[in-house]
Motif scaffolding. Structure first.
Motif, PDB file in Angstrom:
ATOM      1  N   GLU A  93       0.902  -1.100  -0.012  1.00  0.00           N
ATOM      2  CA  GLU A  93      -0.130   0.049   0.120  1.00  0.00           C
ATOM      3  C   GLU A  93       0.942   1.098  -0.019  1.00  0.00           C
ATOM      4  N   GLU A  94       2.061   1.177   0.688  1.00  0.00           N
ATOM      5  CA  GLU A  94       2.795   2.300   0.696  1.00  0.00           C
ATOM      6  C   GLU A  94       4.257   2.061   0.777  1.00  0.00           C
ATOM      7  N   PRO A  95       4.873   2.224  -0.339  1.00  0.00           N
ATOM      8  CA  PRO A  95       4.494   2.569  -1.698  1.00  0.00           C
ATOM      9  C   PRO A  95       3.407   1.721  -2.486  1.00  0.00           C
ATOM     10  N   LEU A  96       2.754   2.220  -3.169  1.00  0.00           N
ATOM     11  CA  LEU A  96       1.964   1.418  -3.861  1.00  0.00           C
ATOM     12  C   LEU A  96       2.336   0.614  -4.964  1.00  0.00           C
ATOM     13  N   VAL A  97       2.277  -0.836  -4.861  1.00  0.00           N
ATOM     14  CA  VAL A  97       2.941  -1.541  -5.648  1.00  0.00           C
ATOM     15  C   VAL A  97       2.099  -2.849  -6.287  1.00  0.00           C
ATOM     16  N   VAL A  98       1.972  -2.987  -7.307  1.00  0.00           N
ATOM     17  CA  VAL A  98       1.011  -4.206  -7.640  1.00  0.00           C
ATOM     18  C   VAL A  98       1.748  -4.979  -8.734  1.00  0.00           C
ATOM     19  N   GLY A  99       1.610  -6.399  -8.161  1.00  0.00           N
ATOM     20  CA  GLY A  99       2.608  -7.264  -8.987  1.00  0.00           C
ATOM     21  C   GLY A  99       1.876  -8.480  -9.327  1.00  0.00           C
ATOM     22  N   GLU A 100       2.421  -9.438 -10.375  1.00  0.00           N
ATOM     23  CA  GLU A 100       1.798 -10.571 -10.542  1.00  0.00           C
ATOM     24  C   GLU A 100       2.969 -11.751 -10.392  1.00  0.00           C
ATOM     25  N   VAL A 101       2.837 -12.894 -10.245  1.00  0.00           N
ATOM     26  CA  VAL A 101       3.650 -13.842 -10.181  1.00  0.00           C
ATOM     27  C   VAL A 101       3.047 -14.972 -10.890  1.00  0.00           C
ATOM     28  N   THR A 102       4.148 -15.615 -12.001  1.00  0.00           N
ATOM     29  CA  THR A 102       4.076 -16.784 -12.600  1.00  0.00           C
ATOM     30  C   THR A 102       4.896 -17.622 -12.434  1.00  0.00           C
ATOM     31  N   PRO A 110      -0.001   3.252  -9.517  1.00  0.00           N
ATOM     32  CA  PRO A 110       1.128   2.404  -8.432  1.00  0.00           C
ATOM     33  C   PRO A 110       2.478   3.119  -8.719  1.00  0.00           C
ATOM     34  N   PHE A 111       3.282   2.947  -7.953  1.00  0.00           N
ATOM     35  CA  PHE A 111       4.774   3.423  -7.761  1.00  0.00           C
ATOM     36  C   PHE A 111       5.611   2.307  -8.540  1.00  0.00           C
ATOM     37  N   LEU A 112       5.095   0.883  -8.465  1.00  0.00           N
ATOM     38  CA  LEU A 112       5.773   0.107  -9.287  1.00  0.00           C
ATOM     39  C   LEU A 112       4.686  -0.853  -9.780  1.00  0.00           C
ATOM     40  N   ALA A 113       4.795  -1.331 -10.969  1.00  0.00           N
ATOM     41  CA  ALA A 113       3.730  -2.507 -11.497  1.00  0.00           C
ATOM     42  C   ALA A 113       5.018  -3.605 -11.776  1.00  0.00           C
ATOM     43  N   ILE A 114       4.797  -4.776 -11.319  1.00  0.00           N
ATOM     44  CA  ILE A 114       5.750  -5.767 -11.243  1.00  0.00           C
ATOM     45  C   ILE A 114       5.210  -6.974 -11.852  1.00  0.00           C
ATOM     46  N   LEU A 115       5.999  -7.693 -12.944  1.00  0.00           N
ATOM     47  CA  LEU A 115       5.751  -8.903 -13.041  1.00  0.00           C
ATOM     48  C   LEU A 115       6.962  -9.957 -13.090  1.00  0.00           C
ATOM     49  N   SER A 116       6.826 -10.963 -12.091  1.00  0.00           N
ATOM     50  CA  SER A 116       7.542 -11.672 -11.717  1.00  0.00           C
ATOM     51  C   SER A 116       7.612 -13.227 -12.541  1.00  0.00           C
ATOM     52  N   VAL A 117       8.472 -13.711 -13.093  1.00  0.00           N
ATOM     53  CA  VAL A 117       8.447 -15.066 -13.865  1.00  0.00           C
ATOM     54  C   VAL A 117       9.502 -15.780 -13.402  1.00  0.00           C
ATOM     55  N   GLY A 118       9.157 -17.246 -12.954  1.00  0.00           N
ATOM     56  CA  GLY A 118      10.164 -17.908 -12.631  1.00  0.00           C
ATOM     57  C   GLY A 118      11.075 -18.501 -13.838  1.00  0.00           C
ATOM     58  N   VAL A 119      10.273 -19.029 -14.615  1.00  0.00           N
ATOM     59  CA  VAL A 119      11.104 -19.619 -15.705  1.00  0.00           C
ATOM     60  C   VAL A 119      10.467 -19.241 -17.099  1.00  0.00           C
ATOM     61  N   THR A 176       7.225  -5.756 -21.389  1.00  0.00           N
ATOM     62  CA  THR A 176       7.044  -5.380 -20.001  1.00  0.00           C
ATOM     63  C   THR A 176       7.483  -3.539 -20.000  1.00  0.00           C
ATOM     64  N   ALA A 177       8.431  -3.537 -20.967  1.00  0.00           N
ATOM     65  CA  ALA A 177       8.803  -1.988 -20.763  1.00  0.00           C
ATOM     66  C   ALA A 177       8.069  -1.284 -21.426  1.00  0.00           C
ATOM     67  N   LYS A 178       7.398  -1.853 -22.577  1.00  0.00           N
ATOM     68  CA  LYS A 178       6.402  -0.994 -23.187  1.00  0.00           C
ATOM     69  C   LYS A 178       5.378  -0.327 -22.437  1.00  0.00           C
ATOM     70  N   HIS A 179       5.013  -1.316 -21.347  1.00  0.00           N
ATOM     71  CA  HIS A 179       3.813  -1.005 -20.523  1.00  0.00           C
ATOM     72  C   HIS A 179       4.358  -0.505 -19.246  1.00  0.00           C
ATOM     73  N   GLY A 180       5.458  -0.284 -19.111  1.00  0.00           N
ATOM     74  CA  GLY A 180       5.834   0.456 -17.747  1.00  0.00           C
ATOM     75  C   GLY A 180       6.037  -0.524 -16.553  1.00  0.00           C
ATOM     76  N   ILE A 181       6.198  -1.793 -16.911  1.00  0.00           N
ATOM     77  CA  ILE A 181       6.022  -2.940 -15.905  1.00  0.00           C
ATOM     78  C   ILE A 181       7.609  -3.223 -15.622  1.00  0.00           C
ATOM     79  N   LYS A 182       7.980  -3.376 -14.478  1.00  0.00           N
ATOM     80  CA  LYS A 182       9.467  -3.861 -13.756  1.00  0.00           C
ATOM     81  C   LYS A 182       9.346  -5.321 -14.108  1.00  0.00           C
TER      82      LYS A 182
END
Length: 229
Positions: A148-157, A188-197, A210-216
């Motif tokens: 919530e602070e800083p505002l971060v949203v992420g997805e994990v696969t 959000p301060f950060l939008a994150i996509l974390s990919v294992g493999v 991901t860069a095109k959409h501003g995603i880390k």
């Protein structure tokens, strides 16, 4: 002609083949008798061949019956193997599903720990990374990584196999970014996509999208290196 002579002639005709042929030749039936003898011999050989063919046919039918019995046994074994394979396939699928679920939880926990360290390095030592949720069009959206602070949203696969899965995960994340932005009135301060493999040939494409959409983008090997350091 005397009776004794007649009897002797008849005896010779019955018992002496050479005499019989000599007499037959004299009266013109020698060739006919020889042909009849040859026909009889040929007929005997023919019957021998017929008997051999019958014996061969019986053996052939025995072999056919044996083949049918073997085929029936084979089909029974094939059916049993199919049943065994189906059972094994179900167990393997269930095992992989359980393993995938377990790996997903583990990787998600590692990703959350890594992002918390990342936020501390960015100047947010008290940041708390958890799971979250948001509403979009009346639908509850679960969020794998939320702060919530800083505002971060992420997805994990745990794994991406192709561009179709990549696009699906990016769209899924962007839906959650939009829902959180609407809820908090800011991006959000950060939008994150974390990919294992992910395959090497997909990683570069993944970085571009991901860069095109501003995603880390955070890859599993980055988390592994950071947590094992």
């Amino acid at each position: 002609m005397g009776t004794d002579l007649k009897r002797e002639l008849l005896r010779l005709l019955d018992e002496d083949e050479e005499f019989r042929y000599a007499v037959a030749g004299r009266i013109g039936i020698l060739e006919i008798l020889k042909r009849l003898d040859r026909l009889e011999e040929g007929q005997n050989r023919l019957w021998e061949e017929v008997r051999s063919l019958r014996e061969g046919q019986e053996k052939l039918w025995e072999e056919v019956r044996s083949l049918r019995e073997g085929q029936n046994k084979l089909w029974v074994e094939v059916k049993e193997l199919k049943k065994a394979y189906q059972g094994l396939s179900k167990r393997v699928s269930a095992g992989f599903a359980e393993l995938g679920s377990a790996l997903g939880v583990t990787y998600e926990m590692h990703a959350a720990a890594y992002i918390q360290v990342l936020l501390e390095e960015l100047g947010y030592p008290g940041a708390k990374v958890t799971r979250g949720w948001a509403l979009k069009d009346g639908e509850v959206l679960e969020i794998d990584i939320f702060c919530e602070e800083p505002l971060v949203v992420g997805e994990v696969t745990t794994r991406l196999r192709d561009e179709m899965e990549m696009d699906r995960e990016i769209n899924k994340l962007m839906d959650r970014v939009e829902a959180v932005s609407s809820k908090y009135g800011k991006k959000p301060f950060l939008a994150i996509l974390s990919v294992g493999v992910a395959p090497e040939n997909l990683v570069e494409r993944l970085r571009e999208e991901t860069a095109k959409h501003g995603i880390k983008l955070i890859l599993g090997r980055e988390i592994e290196e950071a947590l094992s350091a």
